[in-house]
Design an enzyme around this catalytic site. Structure first.
Site, PDB file in Angstrom:
ATOM      1  N   GLU A 217      -3.965  57.968 -38.332  1.00  0.00           N
ATOM      2  CA  GLU A 217      -4.012  58.297 -39.760  1.00  0.00           C
ATOM      3  C   GLU A 217      -4.406  59.746 -40.033  1.00  0.00           C
ATOM      4  O   GLU A 217      -4.746  60.108 -41.155  1.00  0.00           O
ATOM      5  CB  GLU A 217      -4.966  57.330 -40.467  1.00  0.00           C
ATOM      6  CG  GLU A 217      -4.493  55.892 -40.339  1.00  0.00           C
ATOM      7  CD  GLU A 217      -5.443  54.888 -40.969  1.00  0.00           C
ATOM      8  OE1 GLU A 217      -6.461  55.322 -41.542  1.00  0.00           O
ATOM      9  OE2 GLU A 217      -5.166  53.680 -40.888  1.00  0.00           O
ATOM     10  N   LYS A 345      -3.366  46.075 -50.173  1.00  0.00           N
ATOM     11  CA  LYS A 345      -2.282  46.502 -49.285  1.00  0.00           C
ATOM     12  C   LYS A 345      -1.056  45.660 -49.600  1.00  0.00           C
ATOM     13  O   LYS A 345      -1.068  44.447 -49.376  1.00  0.00           O
ATOM     14  CB  LYS A 345      -2.673  46.314 -47.818  1.00  0.00           C
ATOM     15  CG  LYS A 345      -3.788  47.230 -47.340  1.00  0.00           C
ATOM     16  CD  LYS A 345      -4.163  46.911 -45.899  1.00  0.00           C
ATOM     17  CE  LYS A 345      -5.173  47.893 -45.337  1.00  0.00           C
ATOM     18  NZ  LYS A 345      -5.619  47.508 -43.975  1.00  0.00           N
TER      19      LYS A 345
END
Length: 428
Positions: A217, A345
């Site tokens: 990330e 999400k």
């Protein structure tokens, strides 16, 4: 009032064609991309994937063919879009998001979308929304949220990686910075980027050049062994960049399911029972400017989440694997007082409509909503528009580095610019 809803039939908004393809995500694995066409517009969306995933997430359909991508191909999901789903959706009004999502869920006939694949259904769901917005000639955030879409979330940036996102000894998966004292999102992004660069220089000087290698990330992944070492580095970088603890706080994503084994948690070289781990978190919060802790316990440990939420009542305790963006699990958490924030999400649940339902339930019950990316991302920026549309307090989409991460931040800059004087940066 958003623009999503049951619309009267109009040929201009009918779905003419749906086409899916296999593309690569940011980890070099295949994922699904979907195009939706109407006479007036076009939408394209691509689906992310997680590294540390909750057991109760909607199922990402993989081909399991060892001769292609190590079994991770998604041609079956692509075929499901191009045949089964397209056949049922052709001619429907692209503005009827919920009708379309519910039809796909009915077609799948499973609880976890394992027949058609959550990656197939979500790809279509997101592309339908984008095609509708394009057909109406309005921004996606405005299509989703209507006139109520004007708040910009605080970014919680993963700048130092451990756990499954890195190759070091840190058990905690993410150490994040949160520029909550900024006046605008533009300023928040600048603050985050400056601290990120400062942290990189500090790590290189102290641990060597290899310490600035980055994880999935975009966060640095230095050879550290204990959480306090990582937290000390963040505090130093915040101060060295010229900011204070009141302006920039720290967030943790423990992803504790990943270091849970036989009723114990393996962290910092120790084997802790749940009550000991709770005390460990309390000590960290008392020692560092920590605003949020995500997934502090195993994904089924509702009682332990409840205990920590009660103990750290002014800390944001976030349920990710605990809730998996599922309203049934979220409802259980709300009833128990387990956690006080939802990590949203879209690919955990598998459709835009269901994600909206989870966000709505969380907000109604006073939970903080944090819209999140996944560790394997694409250049798709749907979650940026979604965060503004639902008035999310925070967005979690990685470090201010790597194109698939900065794409989301840059989209939020554009939205803030588009909103002009009515734009409001969330104050936590």
């Amino acid at each position: 009032m958003s623009y999503i809803g049951l619309q009267q039939d109009s040929g201009e908004y009918k779905i003419q064609k749906i086409h899916a393809r296999e593309i690569l995500d940011s980890r070099g694995n295949p994922t699904v991309e979907v195009d939706v066409f109407t006479p007036k517009g076009f939408g394209r969306a691509s689906v992310p994937s997680g590294a540390s995933t909750g057991t109760n997430e909607a199922l990402e359909l993989r081909d399991a063919d060892p001769n292609r991508y190590g079994g991770k191909g998604v041609l079956t999901a692509v075929k499901n879009v191009n045949t089964i789903i397209q056949k049922e959706l052709l001619g429907l009004d692209v503005r009827n998001q919920r009708e379309i999502d519910e039809l796909m869920i009915e077609l799948d006939e499973t609880e976890n979308k394992s027949n058609l694949g959550a990656n197939a259904i979500l790809g279509v769901s997101m592309a339908v929304a984008k095609a509708a917005a394009d057909s109406l000639n309005i921004p996606l955030y405005r299509y989703f949220g209507g006139s109520n879409a004007f708040t910009l979330p605080v970014p919680t940036m993963n700048v130092l990686n451990g756990g499954k996102h890195a190759g070091n000894e840190l058990a905690i998966q993410e150490f994040m910075i949160q520029p909550k004292g900024a006046e605008t999102f533009y300023e928040a992004l600048q603050i985050g980027a400056e601290i990120y660069q400062t942290l990189g220089k500090f790590l290189e000087n102290k641990y060597g050049r290899s310490s600035t290698n980055v994880g999935y990330e975009g966060g640095y992944a230095p050879k550290m062994g204990e959480s306090t070492e990582a937290l000390d580095a963040l505090v130093h970088a915040i101060e060295e960049a010229g900011y204070t603890e009141s302006e920039v706080t720290i967030g943790l994503d423990a992803a504790a399911t990943e270091f849970y084994e036989e009723e114990f948690y393996n962290i910092d070289g120790k084997k802790l029972a749940a009550p000991e781990l709770l005390d460990y978190y309390v000590e960290l919060v008392n020692s560092y400017p920590i605003l949020s802790i995500e997934d502090p316990f195993y994904e089924e440990a509702f009682e332990d989440f409840e205990a920590l939420t009660n103990e750290l009542w002014d800390t944001i305790i976030v349920g990710d694997d605990l809730f998996v963006t599922n309203i049934e699990r979220l409802s259980k958490g709300v009833d128990m007082g387990a956690a006080n924030a939802l990590l949203l999400k879209v690919n955990q649940i598998g459709s835009i409509s269901e994600a909206f339902d989870a966000a709505s339930m969380a907000s109604r019950n006073g939970y903080t909503v944090i819209v999140s990316h996944r560790s394997a991302e694409t250049e798709d920026t749907t979650i940026s528009d979604l965060a503004v549309a639902i008035g999310a307090e925070m967005i979690k989409t990685g470090a201010p580095a790597r194109g698939e991460r900065t794409a989301k931040y840059n989209q939020l800059l554009r939205i803030e610019e588009d909103l002009g004087e009515v734009a409001h940066y969330v104050q936590l």
